[in-house]
Design an enzyme around this catalytic site. Structure first.
Site, PDB file in Angstrom:
ATOM      1  N   PHE A 175     -10.604  -4.526  -1.008  1.00 32.37           N
ATOM      2  CA  PHE A 175      -9.638  -4.225  -2.059  1.00 32.37           C
ATOM      3  C   PHE A 175     -10.257  -4.189  -3.455  1.00 32.37           C
ATOM      4  O   PHE A 175     -11.203  -4.909  -3.755  1.00 32.37           O
ATOM      5  CB  PHE A 175      -8.487  -5.238  -2.030  1.00 32.37           C
ATOM      6  CG  PHE A 175      -7.547  -5.024  -0.880  1.00 32.37           C
ATOM      7  CD1 PHE A 175      -6.512  -4.100  -0.970  1.00 32.37           C
ATOM      8  CD2 PHE A 175      -7.706  -5.725   0.303  1.00 32.37           C
ATOM      9  CE1 PHE A 175      -5.656  -3.887   0.092  1.00 32.37           C
ATOM     10  CE2 PHE A 175      -6.857  -5.522   1.373  1.00 32.37           C
ATOM     11  CZ  PHE A 175      -5.820  -4.594   1.272  1.00 32.37           C
TER      12      PHE A 175
ATOM     13  N   HIS B 204      -3.263   7.712   2.223  1.00 28.51           N
ATOM     14  CA  HIS B 204      -3.713   6.439   1.657  1.00 28.51           C
ATOM     15  C   HIS B 204      -4.758   5.828   2.580  1.00 28.51           C
ATOM     16  O   HIS B 204      -4.483   5.585   3.763  1.00 28.51           O
ATOM     17  CB  HIS B 204      -2.542   5.468   1.497  1.00 28.51           C
ATOM     18  CG  HIS B 204      -2.987   4.065   1.192  1.00 28.51           C
ATOM     19  ND1 HIS B 204      -3.425   3.679  -0.046  1.00 28.51           N
ATOM     20  CD2 HIS B 204      -3.109   2.979   1.993  1.00 28.51           C
ATOM     21  CE1 HIS B 204      -3.790   2.410  -0.002  1.00 28.51           C
ATOM     22  NE2 HIS B 204      -3.598   1.960   1.218  1.00 28.51           N
TER      23      HIS B 204
ATOM     24  N   CYS C 234       0.788  -1.230   0.000  1.00 25.50           N
ATOM     25  CA  CYS C 234       0.000   0.000   0.000  1.00 25.50           C
ATOM     26  C   CYS C 234       0.822   1.283   0.000  1.00 25.50           C
ATOM     27  O   CYS C 234       0.317   2.337  -0.383  1.00 25.50           O
ATOM     28  CB  CYS C 234      -0.946   0.003   1.198  1.00 25.50           C
ATOM     29  SG  CYS C 234      -2.282  -1.218   1.056  1.00 25.50           S
TER      30      CYS C 234
END
Length: 389
Positions: A223, A311, A172
């Site tokens: 995801f 993020h 990530c």
């Protein structure tokens, strides 16, 4: 293979009211993104996933339903499709050695998405592919030699002396690492233009649910797939290039003794991820000191005087960060929007956040300084002090 949608904004010339870039500092000159055509609505995920994996365990189904609500994700894009499962039914069979089949799907899929995102980015930039001097390619979704960097450079028609960097399996935080590497290249090679491309698919980790692997359900609920691209360079050409963000100062840091907190193991069945329950807490315990290190150069002391491009690994991480730093509820809005619209798309997601941030900063005279942050295996913190232009 699914076809790809792309999205590139029209080119905008530098206006006199914009802030002037710092000479010699790297700037983001353009961005692009791309997704598979398969759009997955979160409220339809559970029935489809349970059907496709032939799961008859109601406890697992109920747990997945709860997870789908808590992730806050509304829509995602995915390479996986009924056509792929019809061709490769073994992907939904527990214990099947399927790494060969997964790579047959993933390798071309990530390249196709990377191509679309890169072309959208180059179009927004307004230059020629032949003017790209360096390429940085980030992916945790393909395995091959030569790597995707060479295939992408060839497909885009880049010069054969283009400088290539391949960043594999960072997870990530890979997008922010890519920005840091591109920044270093741009600032040490005056006049160069760096194409940074990230591309990810969940194909390597798709599998039927199993009570012994609870994180598989988190992955199924959270995801998504996609690609992103950015062009980085110093000293933008006035009237020809449109910088919108300066990459001022970058820091990477790992937390000793946390290597097993985020763990991915490649096997004949694909890749298996494990996520420690203490991950949000570890980030909470260390994030304030890390952010202060980045913002020290600005003289700013109040976290709310910055804009934030974080993020969105999941809502728990965003909530902990917001609470620990006492951020206003609107400060992480772009991260929450990206999570809602695309899910966690690994290394790509920071660019989706930054694209939303670009639009927000255009609306009114916003903050000059901000932080771009991502967290991943290590536990690794990756951060950049950024400046809105």
């Amino acid at each position: 293979m699914s076809k790809i949608n792309s999205n590139g904004a029209p080119k905008q010339n530098l206006s006199p009211s914009k802030r002037v870039p710092t000479p010699g500092k790297a700037t983001i000159l353009a961005m692009g993104k791309a997704f598979p055509r398969q759009l997955l609505h979160q409220n339809c995920l559970v029935e489809g996933y349970i059907r496709d994996t032939k799961c008859e365990d109601m406890v697992i189904k109920e747990k997945l339903e709860r997870l789908c609500k808590t992730t806050t994700v509304k829509t995602r894009y995915t390479v996986m499709s009924k056509e792929i499962l019809d061709k490769y039914p073994e992907l939904a069979t527990e214990g099947s050695p399927t790494i060969k089949q997964r790579l047959e799907i993933a390798n071309p899929a990530v390249l196709e998405m990377a191509m679309e995102a890169s072309l959208a980015c180059i179009k927004e930039w307004g230059g020629s592919a032949q003017d790209i001097t360096h390429i940085v390619y980030v992916s945790s979704s393909e395995i091959r030699l030569p790597g995707g960097d060479l295939y992408l450079a060839s497909e885009l028609g880049l010069r054969n002396d283009v400088g290539r960097v391949m960043l594999y399996f960072l997870g990530c935080y890979g997008g922010v690492t890519g920005l840091r590497v591109a920044k270093d290249i741009a600032e040490n090679n005056p006049g160069c233009r760096v194409l940074l491309t990230t591309s990810e698919t969940t194909i390597l980790g798709f599998r039927p649910p199993n009570k012994a692997r609870p994180y598989d359900l988190v992955g199924a609920a959270l995801f998504g797939d996609g690609a992103a691209a950015a062009i980085i360079g110093t000293d933008p050409l006035v009237g020809k290039e449109s910088p919108f963000m300066e990459l001022n100062y970058a820091v990477q840091q790992f937390l000793p003794g946390t290597q097993s907190m985020i763990n991915g193991e490649l096997s004949e069945e694909g890749i298996h991820f494990k996520l420690g329950r203490d991950l949000p807490q570890k980030i909470e315990e260390n994030i304030e000191e890390f952010c202060k290190k980045l913002m020290a150069k600005t003289g700013i002391h109040d976290f709310n005087d910055l804009f934030w491009a974080v993020h969105p690994g999941g809502p728990a991480i965003l909530n902990r960060l917001e609470s620990t730093l006492k951020l206003g509820s609107h400060k992480l809005e772009c991260s929450r929007r990206a999570l809602m619209d695309f899910g966690n798309v690994s290394s790509n997601t920071i660019f989706y956040v930054m694209e939303y941030m670009r639009e927000e900063l255009k609306k009114e005279e916003g903050e000059e300084w901000g932080l771009a942050l991502a967290f991943g295996p290590g536990i690794t913190f990756e951060g950049i002090l950024v400046r809105s232009l």
